[in-house]
Design a protein around this motif. Structure first.
Motif, PDB file in Angstrom:
ATOM      1  N   VAL A 236       0.867  -1.175   0.000  1.00 52.00           N
ATOM      2  CA  VAL A 236       0.000   0.000   0.000  1.00 52.00           C
ATOM      3  C   VAL A 236       0.900   1.220   0.000  1.00 52.00           C
ATOM      4  O   VAL A 236       1.707   1.405   0.910  1.00 52.00           O
ATOM      5  N   GLY A 237       0.781   2.041  -1.032  1.00 54.47           N
ATOM      6  CA  GLY A 237       1.638   3.217  -1.139  1.00 54.47           C
ATOM      7  C   GLY A 237       3.056   2.804  -1.503  1.00 54.47           C
ATOM      8  O   GLY A 237       3.337   1.647  -1.795  1.00 54.47           O
ATOM      9  N   GLY A 238       3.937   3.745  -1.487  1.00 53.51           N
ATOM     10  CA  GLY A 238       5.342   3.446  -1.766  1.00 53.51           C
ATOM     11  C   GLY A 238       5.610   3.199  -3.232  1.00 53.51           C
ATOM     12  O   GLY A 238       4.732   3.314  -4.085  1.00 53.51           O
ATOM     13  N   PRO A 239       6.848   2.826  -3.550  1.00 53.22           N
ATOM     14  CA  PRO A 239       7.236   2.641  -4.939  1.00 53.22           C
ATOM     15  C   PRO A 239       6.559   1.421  -5.567  1.00 53.22           C
ATOM     16  O   PRO A 239       6.273   0.426  -4.900  1.00 53.22           O
ATOM     17  N   ALA A 240       6.309   1.532  -6.863  1.00 53.16           N
ATOM     18  CA  ALA A 240       5.695   0.431  -7.616  1.00 53.16           C
ATOM     19  C   ALA A 240       6.675  -0.734  -7.738  1.00 53.16           C
ATOM     20  O   ALA A 240       7.893  -0.552  -7.669  1.00 53.16           O
ATOM     21  N   GLY A 241       6.130  -1.922  -7.903  1.00 51.04           N
ATOM     22  CA  GLY A 241       6.945  -3.097  -8.197  1.00 51.04           C
ATOM     23  C   GLY A 241       7.559  -3.786  -6.995  1.00 51.04           C
ATOM     24  O   GLY A 241       8.320  -4.735  -7.155  1.00 51.04           O
ATOM     25  N   GLN A 242       7.235  -3.352  -5.774  1.00 52.78           N
ATOM     26  CA  GLN A 242       7.812  -4.040  -4.627  1.00 52.78           C
ATOM     27  C   GLN A 242       7.042  -5.334  -4.346  1.00 52.78           C
ATOM     28  O   GLN A 242       5.882  -5.472  -4.709  1.00 52.78           O
ATOM     29  N   PRO A 243       7.696  -6.299  -3.709  1.00 54.34           N
ATOM     30  CA  PRO A 243       7.033  -7.578  -3.436  1.00 54.34           C
ATOM     31  C   PRO A 243       5.915  -7.436  -2.401  1.00 54.34           C
ATOM     32  O   PRO A 243       5.860  -6.463  -1.649  1.00 54.34           O
TER      33      PRO A 243
ATOM     34  N   GLU B  31      13.776  -3.684  14.972  1.00 52.92           N
ATOM     35  CA  GLU B  31      13.901  -3.389  13.545  1.00 52.92           C
ATOM     36  C   GLU B  31      15.376  -3.318  13.147  1.00 52.92           C
ATOM     37  O   GLU B  31      15.777  -3.894  12.116  1.00 52.92           O
ATOM     38  N   ASN B  32      16.180  -2.616  13.936  1.00 54.31           N
ATOM     39  CA  ASN B  32      17.604  -2.470  13.620  1.00 54.31           C
ATOM     40  C   ASN B  32      18.330  -3.807  13.624  1.00 54.31           C
ATOM     41  O   ASN B  32      19.220  -4.038  12.793  1.00 54.31           O
ATOM     42  N   ARG B  33      17.957  -4.688  14.544  1.00 56.10           N
ATOM     43  CA  ARG B  33      18.562  -6.021  14.574  1.00 56.10           C
ATOM     44  C   ARG B  33      18.272  -6.804  13.297  1.00 56.10           C
ATOM     45  O   ARG B  33      19.009  -7.721  12.951  1.00 56.10           O
ATOM     46  N   HIS B  34      17.194  -6.427  12.624  1.00 51.51           N
ATOM     47  CA  HIS B  34      16.822  -7.084  11.361  1.00 51.51           C
ATOM     48  C   HIS B  34      17.194  -6.211  10.156  1.00 51.51           C
ATOM     49  O   HIS B  34      16.609  -6.350   9.088  1.00 51.51           O
ATOM     50  N   HIS B  35      18.141  -5.317  10.355  1.00 49.83           N
ATOM     51  CA  HIS B  35      18.740  -4.515   9.275  1.00 49.83           C
ATOM     52  C   HIS B  35      17.732  -3.616   8.572  1.00 49.83           C
ATOM     53  O   HIS B  35      17.817  -3.406   7.365  1.00 49.83           O
ATOM     54  N   ARG B  36      16.811  -3.064   9.335  1.00 49.40           N
ATOM     55  CA  ARG B  36      15.834  -2.130   8.791  1.00 49.40           C
ATOM     56  C   ARG B  36      16.543  -0.850   8.362  1.00 49.40           C
ATOM     57  O   ARG B  36      17.355  -0.302   9.102  1.00 49.40           O
ATOM     58  N   THR B  37      16.234  -0.391   7.158  1.00 48.10           N
ATOM     59  CA  THR B  37      16.718   0.915   6.704  1.00 48.10           C
ATOM     60  C   THR B  37      15.505   1.775   6.377  1.00 48.10           C
ATOM     61  O   THR B  37      14.448   1.263   6.018  1.00 48.10           O
ATOM     62  N   ARG B  38      15.674   3.085   6.499  1.00 43.81           N
ATOM     63  CA  ARG B  38      14.589   4.025   6.214  1.00 43.81           C
ATOM     64  C   ARG B  38      15.051   4.966   5.113  1.00 43.81           C
ATOM     65  O   ARG B  38      15.462   6.078   5.382  1.00 43.81           O
ATOM     66  N   GLU B  39      14.978   4.470   3.877  1.00 40.54           N
ATOM     67  CA  GLU B  39      15.442   5.278   2.750  1.00 40.54           C
ATOM     68  C   GLU B  39      14.300   5.810   1.902  1.00 40.54           C
ATOM     69  O   GLU B  39      14.373   6.918   1.395  1.00 40.54           O
ATOM     70  N   VAL B  40      13.237   5.009   1.732  1.00 43.06           N
ATOM     71  CA  VAL B  40      12.108   5.384   0.892  1.00 43.06           C
ATOM     72  C   VAL B  40      10.834   5.230   1.711  1.00 43.06           C
ATOM     73  O   VAL B  40      10.583   4.157   2.263  1.00 43.06           O
ATOM     74  N   ARG B  41      10.043   6.305   1.792  1.00 39.28           N
ATOM     75  CA  ARG B  41       8.782   6.220   2.547  1.00 39.28           C
ATOM     76  C   ARG B  41       7.913   5.125   1.953  1.00 39.28           C
ATOM     77  O   ARG B  41       7.682   5.077   0.753  1.00 39.28           O
ATOM     78  N   TRP B  42       7.441   4.246   2.822  1.00 39.00           N
ATOM     79  CA  TRP B  42       6.592   3.109   2.473  1.00 39.00           C
ATOM     80  C   TRP B  42       7.263   2.180   1.467  1.00 39.00           C
ATOM     81  O   TRP B  42       6.600   1.461   0.725  1.00 39.00           O
TER      82      TRP B  42
END
Length: 164
Positions: free
Chosen positions: A48-55, A81-92
């Motif tokens: 929902v939202g975010g860039p097209a084509g994501q899984p 989240e950080n322990r699972h290598h979460r990055t915040r580069e692109v909203r949604w």
């Protein structure tokens, strides 16, 4: 501090999402201030939202009793989240793990780092439907979660995940 019931929503669409969700629930509960109460079945959901084509995402909802204050709970969620290598580069955008605080007891919080209840939870079937599966009597700000799920625009993109 007395224990507060909190509902957390977890999602992943990068990596081994099913095991990431299971590991994250266990890690959230592996804190002296957290007690797992219930976990929903896993849902496969269209992005929902975010860039097209994501899984597609895998999503679940978990309920905990916590003695952490809301901001300490947010810090704990971010740590997982950080322990699972979460990055915040692109909203949604795609992510290895997202952990959102949906409710924190009956508290209403709106500051620079935390808004509770989650400001978009009442519109998101990917949160509401797993929550309704977990607790058919659940309410969000007095409204049955199942009713909110039935009205959510993204409901057609939510299905019970029966894979591994």
């Amino acid at each position: 501090m007395n224990a507060v019931r909190t509902v957390l929503a977890l999602g992943s669409n990068l990596g081994e999402s099913r095991s990431t969700l299971a590991d994250a629930v266990a890690a959230l509960a592996d804190h002296p201030g957290m007690k797992l109460v219930a976990v929903s079945p896993v849902a496969r959901t269209a992005p929902v939202g975010g860039p097209a084509g994501q899984p597609d995402y895998l999503n679940l909802v978990a309920e905990f009793e916590t003695t952490l204050d809301a901001h300490a709970l947010l810090d704990h969620c971010h740590d997982i989240e950080n322990r699972h290598h979460r990055t915040r580069e692109v909203r949604w955008g795609p992510r290895t793990l997202d952990v959102d605080i949906i409710t924190y007891g009956s508290s209403r919080i709106n500051d620079e780092v935390l808004t509770v209840p989650h400001p978009r939870a009442a519109e998101r079937a990917f949160v509401l439907q797993p929550w309704a599966w977990m607790d058919p009597d659940a309410r969000l700000e007095g409204v049955p979660v199942a009713d909110l799920a039935a009205r959510a625009a993204d409901l057609s993109g939510v299905e019970l995940f029966e894979g591994e």
